[in-house]
Design an enzyme around this catalytic site. Sequence first.
Site, PDB file in Angstrom:
ATOM      1  N   CYS A 196      -2.832   8.911   3.274  1.00 57.53           N
ATOM      2  CA  CYS A 196      -2.591   8.374   1.929  1.00 57.53           C
ATOM      3  C   CYS A 196      -3.755   8.724   1.009  1.00 57.53           C
ATOM      4  O   CYS A 196      -3.548   9.117  -0.139  1.00 57.53           O
ATOM      5  CB  CYS A 196      -2.380   6.875   1.978  1.00 57.53           C
ATOM      6  SG  CYS A 196      -3.702   5.992   2.833  1.00 57.53           S
ATOM      7  N   GLU A 243       0.886  -1.167   0.000  1.00 57.11           N
ATOM      8  CA  GLU A 243       0.000   0.000   0.000  1.00 57.11           C
ATOM      9  C   GLU A 243       0.918   1.209   0.000  1.00 57.11           C
ATOM     10  O   GLU A 243       1.545   1.512   1.014  1.00 57.11           O
ATOM     11  CB  GLU A 243      -0.852   0.023   1.275  1.00 57.11           C
ATOM     12  CG  GLU A 243      -1.848  -1.099   1.385  1.00 57.11           C
ATOM     13  CD  GLU A 243      -3.103  -0.847   0.584  1.00 57.11           C
ATOM     14  OE1 GLU A 243      -3.171   0.183  -0.125  1.00 57.11           O
ATOM     15  OE2 GLU A 243      -4.017  -1.679   0.648  1.00 57.11           O
TER      16      GLU A 243
HETATM   17  P1  NAP Z   1       8.308   4.906   4.530  1.00 52.07           P
HETATM   18  O1  NAP Z   1       9.462   5.774   4.755  1.00 52.07           O
HETATM   19  O2  NAP Z   1       8.217   4.141   3.274  1.00 52.07           O
HETATM   20  O3  NAP Z   1       8.248   3.916   5.788  1.00 52.07           O
HETATM   21  C1  NAP Z   1       7.186   3.012   5.964  1.00 52.07           C
HETATM   22  C2  NAP Z   1       7.594   1.963   6.974  1.00 52.07           C
HETATM   23  O4  NAP Z   1       8.618   1.150   6.417  1.00 52.07           O
HETATM   24  C3  NAP Z   1       8.170   2.512   8.276  1.00 52.07           C
HETATM   25  O5  NAP Z   1       7.792   1.679   9.345  1.00 52.07           O
HETATM   26  C4  NAP Z   1       9.660   2.402   8.032  1.00 52.07           C
HETATM   27  O6  NAP Z   1      10.386   2.379   9.230  1.00 52.07           O
HETATM   28  C5  NAP Z   1       9.716   1.090   7.300  1.00 52.07           C
HETATM   29  N1  NAP Z   1      10.907   0.829   6.512  1.00 52.07           N
HETATM   30  C6  NAP Z   1      11.724   1.691   5.880  1.00 52.07           C
HETATM   31  N2  NAP Z   1      12.721   1.018   5.240  1.00 52.07           N
HETATM   32  C7  NAP Z   1      12.523  -0.289   5.484  1.00 52.07           C
HETATM   33  C8  NAP Z   1      13.210  -1.491   5.125  1.00 52.07           C
HETATM   34  N3  NAP Z   1      14.322  -1.490   4.390  1.00 52.07           N
HETATM   35  N4  NAP Z   1      12.718  -2.663   5.557  1.00 52.07           N
HETATM   36  C9  NAP Z   1      11.603  -2.717   6.325  1.00 52.07           C
HETATM   37  N5  NAP Z   1      10.929  -1.623   6.706  1.00 52.07           N
HETATM   38  C10 NAP Z   1      11.371  -0.422   6.282  1.00 52.07           C
HETATM   39  O7  NAP Z   1       6.935   5.723   4.616  1.00 52.07           O
HETATM   40  P2  NAP Z   1       6.491   6.806   5.689  1.00 52.07           P
HETATM   41  O8  NAP Z   1       7.220   8.066   5.443  1.00 52.07           O
HETATM   42  O9  NAP Z   1       6.530   6.200   7.049  1.00 52.07           O
HETATM   43  O10 NAP Z   1       4.942   6.992   5.328  1.00 52.07           O
HETATM   44  C11 NAP Z   1       4.483   7.908   4.404  1.00 52.07           C
HETATM   45  C12 NAP Z   1       4.149   7.231   3.090  1.00 52.07           C
HETATM   46  O11 NAP Z   1       3.247   6.155   3.332  1.00 52.07           O
HETATM   47  C13 NAP Z   1       3.407   8.140   2.119  1.00 52.07           C
HETATM   48  O12 NAP Z   1       3.909   7.965   0.828  1.00 52.07           O
HETATM   49  C14 NAP Z   1       1.977   7.647   2.172  1.00 52.07           C
HETATM   50  O13 NAP Z   1       1.198   7.885   1.059  1.00 52.07           O
HETATM   51  C15 NAP Z   1       2.181   6.204   2.384  1.00 52.07           C
HETATM   52  N6  NAP Z   1       0.961   5.622   2.933  1.00 52.07           N
HETATM   53  C16 NAP Z   1       0.219   4.772   2.131  1.00 52.07           C
HETATM   54  C17 NAP Z   1      -0.962   4.244   2.602  1.00 52.07           C
HETATM   55  C18 NAP Z   1      -1.802   3.328   1.766  1.00 52.07           C
HETATM   56  O14 NAP Z   1      -2.655   2.640   2.320  1.00 52.07           O
HETATM   57  N7  NAP Z   1      -1.628   3.269   0.466  1.00 52.07           N
HETATM   58  C19 NAP Z   1      -1.391   4.560   3.876  1.00 52.07           C
HETATM   59  C20 NAP Z   1      -0.625   5.442   4.645  1.00 52.07           C
HETATM   60  C21 NAP Z   1       0.561   5.948   4.155  1.00 52.07           C
HETATM   61  P3  NAP Z   1      11.036   3.743   9.854  1.00 52.07           P
HETATM   62  O15 NAP Z   1       9.995   4.821   9.738  1.00 52.07           O
HETATM   63  O16 NAP Z   1      11.317   3.364  11.250  1.00 52.07           O
HETATM   64  O17 NAP Z   1      12.218   4.059   9.018  1.00 52.07           O
END
Ligand code: NAP
Length: 491
Positions: free
Chosen positions: A288, A253
């Site tokens: 999102c 997602e």
């Molecule tokens: P992100 O930087 O991609 O991080 C998401 C999660 O993945 C966090 O828990 C992060 O941990 C973890 N992560 C990062 N690198 C990883 C790796 N190599 N292996 C395993 N886990 C890893 O996203 P974000 O900044 O937290 O969230 C914002 C984004 O999420 C936006 O683009 C938004 O649109 C999207 N989003 C999508 C939906 C949907 O349902 N489509 C819903 C909500 C949000 P850390 O934060 O601890 O680094």
Amino acid sequence: MTKSVHTQLYIDGKWQDSLSGEEFAIYNPARPNELVGYAANADSRDVDLACDAASAAFSEWSELSYQKRADYLTKVADYLVEDAQELENRINLFTREHGKILREASIEMNRFGDRFFLCANYAQKLAEEENLAGPPFDTILTHQARGPAALVVPWNWPISILGAKLPQALIAGNTVVIKPSQNSCLATSLTIGRLAEVLPKGVVNLLTGSASRIGDQLLVHKKIKQINFTGSVPVGRHVMRQAAENLVPATLELGGNDAGLILQDANLDGAAIQRIYLASFMSTGQICMALKRIYVHRSRYDELVAGLCKIADKQVIGDGLLPETTMGPINNHNQYKTVMKMIDDAKAAGADVRELGQVPDQELYEKGFFQKPTIVLNPDIELSIVKEEQFGPAVPIVPFDTEEEAIALANNSEFGLCSSVWTEDRERALNIARKIEAGYTYLNGHGPLAQDARAPFGGFKSSGIGRNLGFDGIRAFQETHAISAPQGWLF
Ligand code: NAP
Ligand code: MG
């Protein structure tokens, strides 16, 4: 000042420190010098312990009937809100570490249990098998849980997003290891630990720590049989590559840049404008499925701009803990910089950028990661505020002349998460919705307040792969298993 909180890992039915004993600190985005608490900083040894526990608990959990697991889910939902003081403390902590206003933190925490009830209600339907009578064969189609699932959630809506994957994984028969984001993990950890206490040990395990230290170890762990990730597009791509290592399925997602099409005949009364406003600015725009690009028929442009600006200007920007605040800060400095760059680029390109709202405490505003609700009028559609996901309190409004042009503008995006059509004409609305490349189209609404939690949720194009929520979101955690025999043998 409130005492700072320490959260631990939850593994195999026990709260425990990370094996290294290390922790990391979490600060308040409204007051970046204010420490909110510490979370356990796991490393690969803790990942092994969590995955081993999830693996050991799997056979017993998956062999329970759907109804037995549904009973557990109902117990979880009740237990989450049973102690009013504990719940209130968790909600306060959530606002302090995240920035979102108390009312939204409260809705997110209080609605979490609803998703468990929803999944529990599917018990009977999940147990149904499909019989395909011959000739040439008699075949039964059954579904089986895959095994321990890694659930990764982002910071923006950690509890709601967990609600779109955790009860689904559990009712399907899987055990889980959850990794929340470092940017919002204290209240999330307390919530996960609390619900895990109601379940058999090892069914729900929690790891907190930096993605660079535990992320890949979790994704490629031999005992993980499925990944369910919510987050950004670049990390989503990386997750998919990691899933290739053990050839496990990954539900992704990812981001969105949702378009809303406001047609010539749309009802733009006060309630409708309020819905449009909230669709873009609720949770400081960090959703999102927020409305991130507004396209409006030229004949209604002035009316819409005036209506939205009026609401935006009434907002009170500040610390989410204060009752008068209607919009809190952006959750973290990186995201703050991303949003501000998009706004600054729009200004530099000569766009009319309206920064609105009331700031009762200017000093707080300047120190925290705040930005007023920002409306960008008729920008060049090549600007990043239009083309990219802003994920913050700023929205562009672009006029269009024809329906075809509006559909083309909506589809002119690498994203395809959600979308909306605003009109009084039902046939026209459905006709347009069917041409939009998005996993969800809301009619005369947009975002979480318009979302049917029974419907599967997910995106087209770079917005992701697969679906969470709904019946499909549960089956996504299972394999289909066909059992067949020569005709006449089974039925
Ligand atoms: P992100 O930087 O991609 O991080 C998401 C999660 O993945 C966090 O828990 C992060 O941990 C973890 N992560 C990062 N690198 C990883 C790796 N190599 N292996 C395993 N886990 C890893 O996203 P974000 O900044 O937290 O969230 C914002 C984004 O999420 C936006 O683009 C938004 O649109 C999207 N989003 C999508 C939906 C949907 O349902 N489509 C819903 C909500 C949000 P850390 O934060 O601890 O680094
Ligand atoms: Mg955008």
